[in-house]
Enzyme design. Sequence first.
Site, mmCIF file in Angstrom:
data_model
loop_
_atom_site.group_PDB
_atom_site.id
_atom_site.type_symbol
_atom_site.label_atom_id
_atom_site.label_comp_id
_atom_site.label_asym_id
_atom_site.label_seq_id
_atom_site.Cartn_x
_atom_site.Cartn_y
_atom_site.Cartn_z
ATOM 1 N N CYS A 147 1.106 -1.737 0.147
ATOM 2 C CA CYS A 147 -0.814 0.034 -0.173
ATOM 3 C C CYS A 147 1.084 1.148 -0.065
ATOM 4 O O CYS A 147 1.236 1.882 1.248
ATOM 5 C CB CYS A 147 -0.782 0.163 1.315
ATOM 6 S SG CYS A 147 -1.581 1.485 2.193
ATOM 7 N N CYS B 69 -0.189 3.956 2.793
ATOM 8 C CA CYS B 69 0.581 3.027 3.578
ATOM 9 C C CYS B 69 2.073 3.905 4.544
ATOM 10 O O CYS B 69 2.429 3.771 4.933
ATOM 11 C CB CYS B 69 0.355 1.919 4.141
ATOM 12 S SG CYS B 69 -1.450 0.927 3.924
#
Length: 123
Positions: free
Chosen positions: A30, A33
């Site tokens: 991600c 993230c």
Amino acid sequence: MATIDLTAETFDETVGKDGIVLVDFWAEWCGPCKRFAPIFEQSSEAKTEIVHAKVDTEDQQELGAKFGVTAIPTLMAFRDGIMVFNQAGALPGPALQQLIDAVEGLDMDEVREKIAEHEAAQH
């Protein structure tokens, strides 16, 4: 204090303690993230009285499912064992600090009272 990794075995014990626990649900693949990770890490070093924890949603899929995490990163804040914040999306540093200030400023007796009222209304 650096961030700690949570698993299904350690999650309830960690978030159930008195005080504030921030939990970052993330995954290795991600992009947002990865951009949020250093902000979260800096916060963990600046606010050592707050537990900063991470849940790898790939490794701990049951935790993601238990909390209905459908987008990552998702940040949750717990205070005295009660979830008081749950939002998907990476926060910039100042917004994370605003969240921490808001959670620190909560009147937990009032929060517990509202939960009790809500539960009473459900029955």
